[in-house]
Motif scaffolding. Structure first.
Motif, PDB file in Angstrom:
ATOM      1  N   LEU A 106       0.529  -3.415   7.412  1.00 34.31           N
ATOM      2  CA  LEU A 106       1.114  -4.809   6.116  1.00 34.31           C
ATOM      3  C   LEU A 106       1.930  -3.737   4.846  1.00 34.31           C
ATOM      4  CD1 LEU A 106      -0.937  -8.278   6.702  1.00 34.31           C
ATOM      5  CD2 LEU A 106       1.603  -8.022   7.236  1.00 34.31           C
ATOM      6  N   VAL A 107       0.441  -2.980   4.855  1.00 35.56           N
ATOM      7  CA  VAL A 107       0.634  -1.779   3.696  1.00 35.56           C
ATOM      8  C   VAL A 107       1.658  -1.255   3.909  1.00 35.56           C
ATOM      9  CG1 VAL A 107      -0.218  -0.552   2.454  1.00 35.56           C
ATOM     10  CG2 VAL A 107      -1.360  -2.513   2.805  1.00 35.56           C
ATOM     11  N   ASN A 108       1.782  -0.590   5.135  1.00 32.22           N
ATOM     12  CA  ASN A 108       2.836   0.456   5.778  1.00 32.22           C
ATOM     13  C   ASN A 108       4.034  -0.059   5.723  1.00 32.22           C
ATOM     14  OD1 ASN A 108       0.644   2.612   6.194  1.00 32.22           O
ATOM     15  ND2 ASN A 108       0.152   2.319   7.393  1.00 32.22           N
ATOM     16  N   GLN A 109       4.262  -1.079   5.751  1.00 28.65           N
ATOM     17  CA  GLN A 109       5.288  -1.746   6.344  1.00 28.65           C
ATOM     18  C   GLN A 109       6.182  -1.865   4.446  1.00 28.65           C
ATOM     19  OE1 GLN A 109       5.056  -5.758   7.819  1.00 28.65           O
ATOM     20  NE2 GLN A 109       7.528  -5.613   7.949  1.00 28.65           N
ATOM     21  N   LEU A 110       5.397  -1.565   3.330  1.00 29.98           N
ATOM     22  CA  LEU A 110       5.379  -2.372   2.692  1.00 29.98           C
ATOM     23  C   LEU A 110       5.876  -1.670   1.784  1.00 29.98           C
ATOM     24  CD1 LEU A 110       5.894  -4.582  -0.494  1.00 29.98           C
ATOM     25  CD2 LEU A 110       3.602  -4.452  -0.634  1.00 29.98           C
ATOM     26  N   ILE A 111       5.719  -0.216   1.981  1.00 32.30           N
ATOM     27  CA  ILE A 111       5.486   0.949   1.495  1.00 32.30           C
ATOM     28  C   ILE A 111       6.790   1.169   1.756  1.00 32.30           C
ATOM     29  CG2 ILE A 111       5.037   3.365   1.117  1.00 32.30           C
ATOM     30  CD1 ILE A 111       1.727   2.257   0.911  1.00 32.30           C
ATOM     31  N   SER A 112       6.797   0.833   3.230  1.00 31.74           N
ATOM     32  CA  SER A 112       7.930   1.840   3.745  1.00 31.74           C
ATOM     33  C   SER A 112       9.700   0.827   3.041  1.00 31.74           C
ATOM     34  CB  SER A 112       8.398   2.043   5.142  1.00 31.74           C
ATOM     35  OG  SER A 112       7.993   0.658   5.737  1.00 31.74           O
ATOM     36  N   ARG A 113       9.486  -0.382   3.014  1.00 31.63           N
ATOM     37  CA  ARG A 113      10.681  -1.117   2.605  1.00 31.63           C
ATOM     38  C   ARG A 113      10.479  -1.191   1.131  1.00 31.63           C
ATOM     39  NH1 ARG A 113       9.413  -7.583   5.029  1.00 31.63           N
ATOM     40  NH2 ARG A 113       9.355  -6.587   6.999  1.00 31.63           N
ATOM     41  N   ARG A 114       9.804  -1.006  -0.014  1.00 28.31           N
ATOM     42  CA  ARG A 114      10.533  -0.565  -1.150  1.00 28.31           C
ATOM     43  C   ARG A 114      10.768   0.363  -1.422  1.00 28.31           C
ATOM     44  NH1 ARG A 114      10.882  -6.032  -3.430  1.00 28.31           N
ATOM     45  NH2 ARG A 114       9.099  -7.141  -1.673  1.00 28.31           N
ATOM     46  N   GLY A 115      10.339   1.459  -0.259  1.00 21.99           N
ATOM     47  CA  GLY A 115      10.915   2.829  -0.752  1.00 21.99           C
ATOM     48  C   GLY A 115      10.107   3.889  -1.552  1.00 21.99           C
ATOM     49  N   TYR A 116       8.707   3.292  -1.340  1.00 18.06           N
ATOM     50  CA  TYR A 116       7.775   3.786  -2.340  1.00 18.06           C
ATOM     51  C   TYR A 116       7.496   5.281  -2.040  1.00 18.06           C
ATOM     52  CZ  TYR A 116       6.522  -0.819  -4.709  1.00 18.06           C
ATOM     53  OH  TYR A 116       6.601  -1.780  -5.446  1.00 18.06           O
ATOM     54  N   ALA A 117       7.190   5.510  -0.137  1.00 13.10           N
ATOM     55  CA  ALA A 117       6.717   7.306  -0.050  1.00 13.10           C
ATOM     56  C   ALA A 117       8.159   8.015  -0.532  1.00 13.10           C
ATOM     57  CB  ALA A 117       6.772   5.968   1.486  1.00 13.10           C
ATOM     58  N   GLN A 118       9.349   7.138   0.067  1.00 12.27           N
ATOM     59  CA  GLN A 118       9.828   8.404  -0.643  1.00 12.27           C
ATOM     60  C   GLN A 118      10.012   8.818  -2.128  1.00 12.27           C
ATOM     61  OE1 GLN A 118      14.423   6.804   0.413  1.00 12.27           O
ATOM     62  NE2 GLN A 118      15.382   8.723  -0.649  1.00 12.27           N
ATOM     63  N   VAL A 119       9.661   7.858  -2.814  1.00 15.74           N
ATOM     64  CA  VAL A 119       9.885   8.441  -4.945  1.00 15.74           C
ATOM     65  C   VAL A 119       8.244   9.485  -4.708  1.00 15.74           C
ATOM     66  CG1 VAL A 119       8.365   7.737  -6.763  1.00 15.74           C
ATOM     67  CG2 VAL A 119       9.988   6.358  -5.592  1.00 15.74           C
ATOM     68  N   ALA A 120       7.375   9.713  -4.148  1.00 13.44           N
ATOM     69  CA  ALA A 120       6.565  10.812  -3.831  1.00 13.44           C
ATOM     70  C   ALA A 120       6.928  11.917  -2.852  1.00 13.44           C
ATOM     71  CB  ALA A 120       4.839  10.323  -3.130  1.00 13.44           C
ATOM     72  N   VAL A 121       8.020  11.626  -2.235  1.00 10.90           N
ATOM     73  CA  VAL A 121       8.378  12.576  -1.389  1.00 10.90           C
ATOM     74  C   VAL A 121       9.186  13.464  -2.685  1.00 10.90           C
ATOM     75  CG1 VAL A 121      10.003  13.417   0.400  1.00 10.90           C
ATOM     76  CG2 VAL A 121       8.270  11.825   1.290  1.00 10.90           C
ATOM     77  N   VAL A 122      10.187  12.120  -2.887  1.00 11.85           N
ATOM     78  CA  VAL A 122      10.561  13.288  -3.580  1.00 11.85           C
ATOM     79  C   VAL A 122      10.573  13.990  -5.138  1.00 11.85           C
ATOM     80  CG1 VAL A 122      12.562  12.638  -5.987  1.00 11.85           C
ATOM     81  CG2 VAL A 122      12.810  11.550  -3.189  1.00 11.85           C
ATOM     82  N   ASN A 123       9.539  13.482  -5.275  1.00 11.64           N
ATOM     83  CA  ASN A 123       8.254  14.095  -6.553  1.00 11.64           C
ATOM     84  C   ASN A 123       8.263  15.572  -6.219  1.00 11.64           C
ATOM     85  OD1 ASN A 123       8.901  12.039  -8.835  1.00 11.64           O
ATOM     86  ND2 ASN A 123       7.264  10.990  -7.565  1.00 11.64           N
TER      87      ASN A 123
END
Length: 125
Positions: free
Chosen positions: A37-54
């Motif tokens: 559920l947490v992984n799904q939420l992170i991918s939907r909201r784009g939080y993982a992409q924020v870390a990658v962009v940083n």
């Protein structure tokens, strides 16, 4: 015309409904792990992409010439294309000259980032 006998009421005709009226057995709620559920939420909201962009931002700033670093801002990564904003046209032109070099070094430094292209734009600070 009453013969003294009780009258029998006509039985109503039952018509078939277009909707099926079957009762399904009770379904158990689907149990999911909290991690999924947490992984799904992170991918939907784009939080993982924020870390990658940083992470990409730090790498790109290190790859750009020191003379123009203060005039550059890193934008978002969309479909493999990293947006880079320059404060003026001179900086934009210099970035265009260095585009291939920056992209190759970035792909070598961060292969997991999946950056396939760079897009430069002018944006005032």
């Amino acid at each position: 015309m009453s013969d003294g006998l009780p009258r029998k009421r006509p039985t109503p005709i039952k018509m078939k409904s277009s909707r099926a009226t079957t009762t399904a057995p009770e379904e158990k709620p689907r149990v999911r792990k909290i991690g999924s559920l947490v992984n799904q939420l992170i991918s939907r909201r784009g939080y993982a992409q924020v870390a990658v962009v940083n992470e990409i931002q730090d790498a790109v700033i290190a790859l750009i010439d020191q003379q123009i670093r203060s005039s550059v801002r890193i934008g978002n990564l969309k479909r493999g294309v990293l947006e880079i904003y320059a404060s003026d046209s001179v900086t934009l032109q210099e970035l265009n000259f260095q585009k291939r070099t920056i992209l190759k070094k970035l792909q070598k430094t961060l292969p997991q980032s999946n950056v396939t292209g760079l897009k430069f734009r002018i944006q005032a600070n």
